[in-house]
Motif scaffolding. Structure first.
Motif, short mmCIF file in Angstrom:
data_model
loop_
_atom_site.label_atom_id
_atom_site.label_comp_id
_atom_site.label_asym_id
_atom_site.label_seq_id
_atom_site.Cartn_x
_atom_site.Cartn_y
_atom_site.Cartn_z
N THR A 179 0.85 -1.19 0.00
CA THR A 179 0.00 0.00 0.00
C THR A 179 0.88 1.24 0.00
O THR A 179 1.35 1.69 1.05
N THR A 180 1.14 1.76 -1.18
CA THR A 180 1.96 2.97 -1.33
C THR A 180 1.17 4.12 -1.91
O THR A 180 1.68 5.24 -1.98
N HIS A 181 -0.08 3.87 -2.33
CA HIS A 181 -0.93 4.96 -2.80
C HIS A 181 -1.36 5.80 -1.60
O HIS A 181 -1.81 5.24 -0.58
N ILE A 182 -1.24 7.10 -1.69
CA ILE A 182 -1.48 7.97 -0.55
C ILE A 182 -2.98 8.19 -0.33
O ILE A 182 -3.70 8.62 -1.24
N THR A 183 -3.42 7.88 0.87
CA THR A 183 -4.74 8.29 1.35
C THR A 183 -4.50 9.42 2.34
O THR A 183 -3.80 9.23 3.35
N ASP A 184 -5.01 10.60 2.05
CA ASP A 184 -4.72 11.78 2.87
C ASP A 184 -4.97 11.53 4.35
O ASP A 184 -6.03 11.03 4.74
N GLY A 185 -3.97 11.87 5.17
CA GLY A 185 -4.10 11.76 6.62
C GLY A 185 -3.70 10.43 7.19
O GLY A 185 -3.71 10.26 8.42
N GLU A 186 -3.32 9.46 6.33
CA GLU A 186 -2.84 8.18 6.83
C GLU A 186 -1.33 8.27 7.11
O GLU A 186 -0.64 9.17 6.63
N ILE A 187 -0.82 7.30 7.90
CA ILE A 187 0.59 7.29 8.29
C ILE A 187 1.35 6.34 7.38
O ILE A 187 0.94 5.19 7.18
N PHE A 200 2.47 11.55 8.61
CA PHE A 200 1.18 11.66 7.95
C PHE A 200 1.45 12.22 6.55
O PHE A 200 2.23 13.16 6.40
N LEU A 201 0.80 11.65 5.53
CA LEU A 201 1.01 12.13 4.17
C LEU A 201 -0.28 12.71 3.58
O LEU A 201 -1.37 12.22 3.86
N LEU A 204 -0.65 16.73 -2.88
CA LEU A 204 -0.72 18.12 -3.30
C LEU A 204 -0.96 18.17 -4.81
O LEU A 204 -0.60 17.24 -5.53
N PRO A 205 -1.57 19.24 -5.30
CA PRO A 205 -1.80 19.36 -6.74
C PRO A 205 -0.49 19.26 -7.52
O PRO A 205 0.56 19.73 -7.07
N GLY A 206 -0.55 18.61 -8.67
CA GLY A 206 0.62 18.49 -9.52
C GLY A 206 1.55 17.36 -9.17
O GLY A 206 2.66 17.26 -9.70
N GLY A 207 1.13 16.47 -8.25
CA GLY A 207 1.96 15.32 -7.90
C GLY A 207 2.87 15.53 -6.71
O GLY A 207 3.75 14.70 -6.46
N GLY A 208 2.70 16.63 -5.97
CA GLY A 208 3.51 16.86 -4.78
C GLY A 208 2.94 16.16 -3.56
O GLY A 208 1.84 15.60 -3.59
N ILE A 209 3.67 16.19 -2.46
CA ILE A 209 3.21 15.60 -1.20
C ILE A 209 3.54 16.52 -0.03
O ILE A 209 4.48 17.32 -0.09
N ARG A 210 2.73 16.40 1.01
CA ARG A 210 2.98 17.12 2.26
C ARG A 210 3.26 16.09 3.34
O ARG A 210 2.52 15.11 3.49
N LEU A 211 4.34 16.30 4.10
CA LEU A 211 4.71 15.45 5.22
C LEU A 211 4.35 16.19 6.51
O LEU A 211 4.76 17.35 6.70
N ARG A 212 3.61 15.52 7.38
CA ARG A 212 3.19 16.16 8.63
C ARG A 212 3.55 15.27 9.81
O ARG A 212 3.32 14.06 9.81
#
Length: 256
Positions: A179-187, A200-201, A204-212
């Motif tokens: 499971t490498t497809h990002i579901t927003d807010g999962e770890i 938490f991932l 972002l628009p355009g293929g980016g990601i946010r790390l929290r």
């Protein structure tokens, strides 16, 4: 009048208890948290014992001593029947010591253990690599409950306080590498330029990601565009489905 003789084998006692409760193998396996194959081997006599005896006895509502040895009465002690019928009993799974020579139980699987290691001749560079000879044991029931394929599951050791107090420094985590497809807010567990990170991932628009981080007082959000993801060698190892921490005893405080 002659009394009915007590079943002499675990298989016979198990089948008797299942018949009394009108339970099929599949239903008992689910209630006890074991595989149906474990129940089949026990009822057929192919397996003579199991480390899940207490859980199976609890699911059947019988004495584990009677189920395992035939001694005593099949029924639980009277005090055990005072709980409401719809109450869910609190079960603490026994801690059983084991090492690499201990045979796997019928409902167990060994998962490889990974950690961040320094590369040979790498001038301080690190990479996430499997630790040879180190594995952790999981029950198939635990993996099934999480929807994780055992063949895709690994464990890893985490360092750092960015996810505290949710996931403590030094925790061991379970990762579903399928499971490498990002579901927003999962770890997720990441490899970031040779570092093992858990965040938490968010997409972002355009293929980016946010790390929290969970510890947002000390760690700000990080955002990476597609080019930065490639430049920083960021790859998703998998979804974190489990974590556990072994606490270390603190030295006693000296009274002044």
């Amino acid at each position: 009048m002659n009394s009915t003789p007590s079943p002499s084998t675990l298989a016979e006692r198990l089948k008797q208890a299942m018949a009394a409760r009108n339970l099929k193998q599949e239903t008992l396996a689910e209630a006890a948290g074991v595989s149906q194959n474990t129940i089949h081997k026990l009822t057929s006599g192919k397996a003579q014992s199991t480390r899940k005896l207490i859980e199976i006895a609890a699911a059947l509502g019988v004495s584990p001593i009677w189920l395992g040895t035939g001694e005593g009465a099949p029924a639980l002690a009277p005090d055990a029947s005072k709980a409401p019928a719809d109450a869910s009993p609190l079960r603490l799974e026994p801690l059983l010591p084991w090492d690499s020579s201990t045979p796997l139980d019928e409902d167990e699987v060994e998962l490889p253990l990974y950690k961040e290691v320094e590369m040979a001749a790498g001038a301080g560079r690190t990479a996430v690599r499997q630790i040879e000879g180190r594995k952790l044991r999981f029950s198939y029931a635990t993996l099934r409950a999480a929807g994780v394929d055992p063949a895709a599951a690994i464990c890893a050791q985490l360092t750092g306080n960015s996810m505290e107090p949710l996931i403590m420094d030094g925790s061991t985590i379970g990762i579903d590498t399928a499971t490498t497809h990002i579901t927003d807010g999962e770890i997720y567990a990441l490899e970031h330029d040779g570092m093992l990170r858990v965040k938490f991932l968010y997409r972002l628009p355009g293929g980016g990601i946010r790390l929290r981080s969970f510890n947002r007082d000390e760690y700000q959000d990080e955002e990476y565009g597609p080019e930065e993801i490639h430049a920083n060698q960021i790859s998703i190892i998998g979804w974190v489905f489990w974590w556990s921490t072994v606490r270390h005893r603190r030295a006693p405080t000296l009274v002044r």
